[in-house]
Scaffold this motif. Structure first.
Motif, PDB file in Angstrom:
ATOM      1  N   VAL A  82       0.842  -1.199   0.000  1.00  0.00           N
ATOM      2  CA  VAL A  82       0.000   0.000   0.000  1.00  0.00           C
ATOM      3  C   VAL A  82       0.878   1.250   0.000  1.00  0.00           C
ATOM      4  N   PHE A  83       0.492   2.217  -0.823  1.00  0.00           N
ATOM      5  CA  PHE A  83       1.182   3.504  -0.903  1.00  0.00           C
ATOM      6  C   PHE A  83       0.241   4.594  -0.399  1.00  0.00           C
ATOM      7  N   VAL A  84       0.740   5.392   0.547  1.00  0.00           N
ATOM      8  CA  VAL A  84      -0.031   6.505   1.105  1.00  0.00           C
ATOM      9  C   VAL A  84       0.688   7.800   0.748  1.00  0.00           C
ATOM     10  N   SER A  85      -0.039   8.756   0.214  1.00  0.00           N
ATOM     11  CA  SER A  85       0.585  10.030  -0.142  1.00  0.00           C
ATOM     12  C   SER A  85      -0.159  11.179   0.515  1.00  0.00           C
ATOM     13  N   HIS A 106      -3.021  16.773   3.403  1.00  0.00           N
ATOM     14  CA  HIS A 106      -1.764  17.509   3.302  1.00  0.00           C
ATOM     15  C   HIS A 106      -0.897  17.327   4.549  1.00  0.00           C
ATOM     16  N   GLY A 107       0.265  16.691   4.378  1.00  0.00           N
ATOM     17  CA  GLY A 107       1.226  16.514   5.454  1.00  0.00           C
ATOM     18  C   GLY A 107       0.948  15.369   6.397  1.00  0.00           C
ATOM     19  N   ARG A 108      -0.212  14.701   6.228  1.00  0.00           N
ATOM     20  CA  ARG A 108      -0.619  13.700   7.225  1.00  0.00           C
ATOM     21  C   ARG A 108      -0.338  12.266   6.797  1.00  0.00           C
ATOM     22  N   ALA A 109       0.302  12.065   5.663  1.00  0.00           N
ATOM     23  CA  ALA A 109       0.546  10.697   5.198  1.00  0.00           C
ATOM     24  C   ALA A 109       1.315   9.849   6.218  1.00  0.00           C
ATOM     25  N   PRO A 110       2.366  10.364   6.892  1.00  0.00           N
ATOM     26  CA  PRO A 110       3.054   9.533   7.888  1.00  0.00           C
ATOM     27  C   PRO A 110       2.159   9.095   9.037  1.00  0.00           C
ATOM     28  N   ALA A 111       1.212   9.960   9.451  1.00  0.00           N
ATOM     29  CA  ALA A 111       0.306   9.609  10.547  1.00  0.00           C
ATOM     30  C   ALA A 111      -0.649   8.500  10.120  1.00  0.00           C
ATOM     31  N   ILE A 112      -1.209   8.633   8.920  1.00  0.00           N
ATOM     32  CA  ILE A 112      -2.123   7.614   8.407  1.00  0.00           C
ATOM     33  C   ILE A 112      -1.383   6.299   8.206  1.00  0.00           C
ATOM     34  N   ALA A 113      -0.169   6.379   7.661  1.00  0.00           N
ATOM     35  CA  ALA A 113       0.627   5.171   7.436  1.00  0.00           C
ATOM     36  C   ALA A 113       1.014   4.506   8.749  1.00  0.00           C
ATOM     37  N   THR A 114       1.216   5.300   9.796  1.00  0.00           N
ATOM     38  CA  THR A 114       1.534   4.738  11.112  1.00  0.00           C
ATOM     39  C   THR A 114       0.398   3.863  11.612  1.00  0.00           C
ATOM     40  N   GLY A 115      -0.825   4.362  11.517  1.00  0.00           N
ATOM     41  CA  GLY A 115      -1.974   3.571  11.935  1.00  0.00           C
ATOM     42  C   GLY A 115      -2.130   2.313  11.107  1.00  0.00           C
ATOM     43  N   ILE A 137       3.798  21.730   6.408  1.00  0.00           N
ATOM     44  CA  ILE A 137       2.617  21.376   7.201  1.00  0.00           C
ATOM     45  C   ILE A 137       2.756  19.991   7.821  1.00  0.00           C
ATOM     46  N   GLY A 138       3.538  19.106   7.200  1.00  0.00           N
ATOM     47  CA  GLY A 138       3.681  17.748   7.722  1.00  0.00           C
ATOM     48  C   GLY A 138       4.914  17.520   8.570  1.00  0.00           C
ATOM     49  N   GLY A 139       5.613  18.584   8.943  1.00  0.00           N
ATOM     50  CA  GLY A 139       6.876  18.423   9.656  1.00  0.00           C
ATOM     51  C   GLY A 139       6.785  17.604  10.926  1.00  0.00           C
ATOM     52  N   ASN A 140       5.800  17.904  11.769  1.00  0.00           N
ATOM     53  CA  ASN A 140       5.671  17.164  13.031  1.00  0.00           C
ATOM     54  C   ASN A 140       5.334  15.700  12.796  1.00  0.00           C
TER      55      ASN A 140
END
Length: 379
Positions: A82-85, A106-115, A137-140
């Protein structure tokens, strides 16, 4: 098998591996493989039926082709990839791959991918993002995914500009950059994504170049096999709004003098055979290149790359060799170390809680929770 090879005078026509000097750890152990007797997939099997819609000459085309050609080598079932962008030109990536994917926020792909990686250990989870999406926007979300060491791979396309919104300066644009949003020149100090990742305690950090398909493929293999968060920065040309940003390291006459190919366990060198320079550490701890002939072989001051070092200090210092002028640009794997992953830890806690309770929770447990002491009545 170990990655072995030469890193100079490469051409895309050869299929020999490149020597990055790194062993391949195992990050795909829980992902279902192809069934016995199932025909091996090809690049076409990973290409969707969607028309690829990037600007002519965009570096994203090469990266997409490289990823599509590389994925069959993993031997995984397509339904378990799965690819999340996020948002941006690079974030159209999931549309063009015949795998599961999500064009997210926008910027939230790492958070969604973490779950996703935490809930589904049977998935190979990839994040595709850009310098604006990931570092503004996705720095954190990015730094916490790196810190937590979630089992996923992040491809960060760095073109040093906002392309989708038509040419504003980004967190990696050089100071003084004139764009539509900085007509007098940017006054910001740009991020170095590799330095940022190392500072966030990432366990795998690498860099490659969009038009070097062989090198990028080798980096992707190592990143996919890594257990934990792997960040791969890819220098990528935007021909419309920042054309030629990386010409200095793409030009074959300048490459050897500028590109520093990092090989674990080897001295850090740059330049052609007749103009070879080696990196040395001065008495004050700073690093600089000197001609090979000025330093004896095995001299203590020679910097030997150690991607496995627990302390990222030297790896961070190597990342600082790169600057906007691109006089010396390290390429390859900066860091590859082992650390427990966030998702493995969360699943272990859940398994332990279930075992302690004598089994998974049921409806009665939910009712007891809702009627327990930690509830409120809103009137």
């Amino acid at each position: 098998m170990p990655l072995t090879t030469e890193t100079t005078n490469r051409t895309e026509s050869t299929s020999e591996p490149i020597a990055l000097g790194m062993p391949l750890p195992h990050g795909l152990s829980s992902i279902p493989k192809l069934d016995a007797g199932q025909s091996a997939p090809t690049r076409k099997d990973y290409a969707s039926d969607q028309e690829v819609r990037w600007c002519p000459g965009c570096g994203d085309y090469i990266i997409l082709n490289t990823v599509q050609s590389f994925l069959p080598e993993l031997g995984l079932k397509k339904e378990n990839i799965v690819f999340v962008s996020g948002i941006g030109c690079s974030s159209r990536f999931p549309y063009y791959l015949d795998t599961f994917g999500m064009h997210s926020i926008h910027g939230r792909a790492p958070a969604i991918a973490t779950g996703l990686a935490t809930a589904r250990p049977d998935l190979s989870v990839w994040v595709v993002t850009g310098d604006g999406d990931a570092l503004s926007i996705g720095g954190n979300h990015l730094i916490h995914a790196l810190r937590r060491n979630v089992n996923l791979t992040i491809l960060l396309f760095n073109n040093r500009i906002y392309g989708l919104t038509k040419g504003q300066y980004s967190p990696t644009s050089e100071t003084g950059k004139i764009t539509k949003s900085t007509p007098a020149g940017s006054v910001d100090t740009p991020f170095n994504p590799v330095s940022l990742a190392l500072g966030a305690e990432a366990t795998f950090v690498a860099r490659s170049l969009d038009n070097d398909r062989r090198h990028l493929s080798e980096i992707l293999r190592a990143a996919a096999a890594h257990r934990g968060t792997a960040l791969v920065e890819i220098y990528q040309n935007c021909p419309i709004f920042n054309d030629g940003a990386f010409d200095a390291i793409k030009d074959r006459d300048q490459q050897q003098a500028r590109l520093v190919h990092l090989v674990h366990g080897e001295p850090v060198r740059v330049g052609a055979a007749d103009a070879r320079h080696v990196l040395v550490r001065a008495a004050d701890g700073s690093m600089h290149f000197v001609p090979d002939a000025e330093v004896a072989d095995g001299a203590e001051e020679i910097v030997v790359h150690d991607a496995h070092a627990a302390d990222p200090g030297q790896q961070f210092a190597l990342s600082r060799l790169d600057g906007i002028a691109m006089t010396h640009v390290p390429m390859g794997i900066f860091r590859q170390v082992e650390r427990p992953t966030y998702d493995d830890g969360v699943r272990a806690q859940i398994d332990a809680a279930v075992a302690t309770a004598g089994g998974p929770a049921g409806d009665a447990d939910l009712s007891a929770l809702l009627a327990g002491r930690d509830t409120w009545t809103v009137e």
